[in-house]
Design a protein around this motif. Structure first.
Motif, PDB file in Angstrom:
ATOM      1  N   ARG A 211       1.061  -0.810   0.284  1.00  9.92           N
ATOM      2  CA  ARG A 211       0.511   0.220   0.287  1.00  9.92           C
ATOM      3  C   ARG A 211       0.512   1.032   0.089  1.00  9.92           C
ATOM      4  O   ARG A 211       0.385   2.167  -0.432  1.00  9.92           O
ATOM      5  CB  ARG A 211      -0.987   0.197   1.012  1.00  9.92           C
ATOM      6  N   ASP A 221      -6.301   4.443  -2.600  1.00 12.26           N
ATOM      7  CA  ASP A 221      -6.447   3.855  -2.108  1.00 12.26           C
ATOM      8  C   ASP A 221      -7.497   2.107  -2.385  1.00 12.26           C
ATOM      9  O   ASP A 221      -7.478   1.402  -2.310  1.00 12.26           O
ATOM     10  CB  ASP A 221      -7.004   4.271  -0.538  1.00 12.26           C
ATOM     11  N   GLU A 222      -8.932   2.757  -2.976  1.00 13.76           N
ATOM     12  CA  GLU A 222      -9.505   1.726  -3.469  1.00 13.76           C
ATOM     13  C   GLU A 222      -9.025   1.034  -4.677  1.00 13.76           C
ATOM     14  O   GLU A 222      -9.183  -0.056  -4.933  1.00 13.76           O
ATOM     15  CB  GLU A 222     -10.821   2.589  -4.186  1.00 13.76           C
ATOM     16  N   GLN A 223      -8.167   1.490  -5.255  1.00 13.97           N
ATOM     17  CA  GLN A 223      -7.300   0.789  -6.158  1.00 13.97           C
ATOM     18  C   GLN A 223      -6.721  -0.534  -5.883  1.00 13.97           C
ATOM     19  O   GLN A 223      -5.963  -1.105  -6.748  1.00 13.97           O
ATOM     20  CB  GLN A 223      -6.259   1.499  -7.294  1.00 13.97           C
ATOM     21  N   LYS A 225      -6.490  -3.122  -3.537  1.00 14.52           N
ATOM     22  CA  LYS A 225      -6.926  -4.904  -3.675  1.00 14.52           C
ATOM     23  C   LYS A 225      -6.374  -4.969  -2.598  1.00 14.52           C
ATOM     24  O   LYS A 225      -5.197  -5.093  -3.933  1.00 14.52           O
ATOM     25  CB  LYS A 225      -8.149  -5.157  -4.175  1.00 14.52           C
ATOM     26  N   ASP A 302      -9.527  -7.670   1.275  1.00 13.40           N
ATOM     27  CA  ASP A 302     -11.228  -6.898   0.227  1.00 13.40           C
ATOM     28  C   ASP A 302     -11.574  -8.423   0.018  1.00 13.40           C
ATOM     29  O   ASP A 302     -12.531  -9.056  -0.782  1.00 13.40           O
ATOM     30  CB  ASP A 302     -10.217  -6.375  -0.906  1.00 13.40           C
TER      31      ASP A 302
END
Length: 306
Positions: A211, A221-223, A225, A302
């Motif tokens: 990350r 951040d949402e990319q 996973k 996720d």
């Protein structure tokens, strides 16, 4: 968190199973996974007679025609030895067959045999994987694609067929090497971490690396996973599960099964890995559920595939 199951398609030694019977089982498992509400189903790719499946896309096509919803993924595609154009086309075809449910998890390979089979130099493993992953991602993002590398003829304004339902999802499989986690983060692609040894704390260090690298490269951040895959067995109780699994787990890891590369795991070692912080997802329903929930609350995972 998405939940799913996967099969590496291994054929247990001294069992009555054949490649045909295992493939029948694996197709039925995929159908059953959807019936019970799971989100994803993975099939591994191997190139020795100890495993039933060398082409996950073909087996997934059979599952696709008997399901409507579940994501059909790989655990993992051995991209280091394959032509990325062929891989992309196979899964683009699966994407059409499944109406948009195909996915690739691309890995480097933990086995030497595919390199000899496909004529690739295992000493260049990392360079091969990096270049082929680059081309796979280009095929998804550029239409037509122009590309040049060291290990494959160049492409110029190449059209790749068939089209897909949006961008074909591509994850990168990471087996525990920090450099692999960093690469996935810099590319901004989802990371599928194989948690087959060590502890949740070890996994956290790799996820943090991933990350951090992704954020430094400018990816949202949402990319970024994260999925976790782990060996998985649930019994009526913790002790029953450990007692039942041990003979299979011992044989699975042994040098006898793995061409001299494995090791003889002791029962106490397996039990330790099945503790609350350990990597092995084995126990009674409550114990295993608690460990999966830890992945979400502590690591922000996720997806979990067992």
């Amino acid at each position: 968190m998405e939940l799913g199951a996967f099969s590496l398609s291994d054929i247990f030694p001294d069992s009555p199973d054949t490649a045909a019977s295992r493939i029948d089982d694996i197709v039925e498992y995929g159908i059953l996974a959807e019936r019970h509400g799971l989100d994803a189903y993975g099939i591994g790719e191997h190139h020795t007679r100890q495993f039933a499946v060398s082409s996950p896309a073909v087996v997934h096509a059979a599952i696709a025609r008997a399901t409507q919803r579940i994501t059909l993924t790989t655990t993992a595609s051995v991209l280091s030895v394959l032509d990325p154009v062929r891989v992309y086309q196979d899964f683009a075809t699966l994407d059409q067959v499944s109406h948009g449910r195909a996915e690739i998890i691309a890995g480097r390979s933990a086995f030497a045999e595919p390199f000899a089979l496909f004529g690739e130099d295992i000493s260049q493993l990392d360079d091969l994987f990096a270049e082929k992953l680059d081309l796979l991602l280009r095929l998804r993002e550029q239409k037509p694609v122009t590309w040049e590398g060291r290990f494959r003829p160049a492409l110029h304004e190449a059209e790749v067929n068939p089209p897909t339902h949006g961008d074909l999802p591509v994850w990168v499989a990471v087996g525990g090497t920090p450099s692999s986690a960093l690469r996935a983060g810099r590319l901004g692609v989802p990371m599928a971490l194989g948690l087959i040894g060590g502890s949740i704390d070890h996994a956290k260090r790799l996820i943090d690396l991933y990350r951090s690298a992704g954020r430094e490269a400018g990816h949202p951040d949402e990319q970024l996973k994260v999925g976790i895959t782990s060996h998985f067995y649930v019994g009526e109780t913790q002790e029953q599960a450990l007692e039942e699994l041990y003979p299979y787990y011992h044989r699975y890891l042994s040098p006898e099964t793995n061409g001299g590369r494995g090791w003889d795991v002791e029962r106490a070692q397996m039990d330790a890995m099945a503790d609350r912080r350990g990597a092995l997802m084995v126990g009674g329903p409550r114990e295993v559920a608690a460990k999966i929930l830890d992945l979400g609350s502590e690591l922000g995972v996720d997806r979990f595939l067992g």
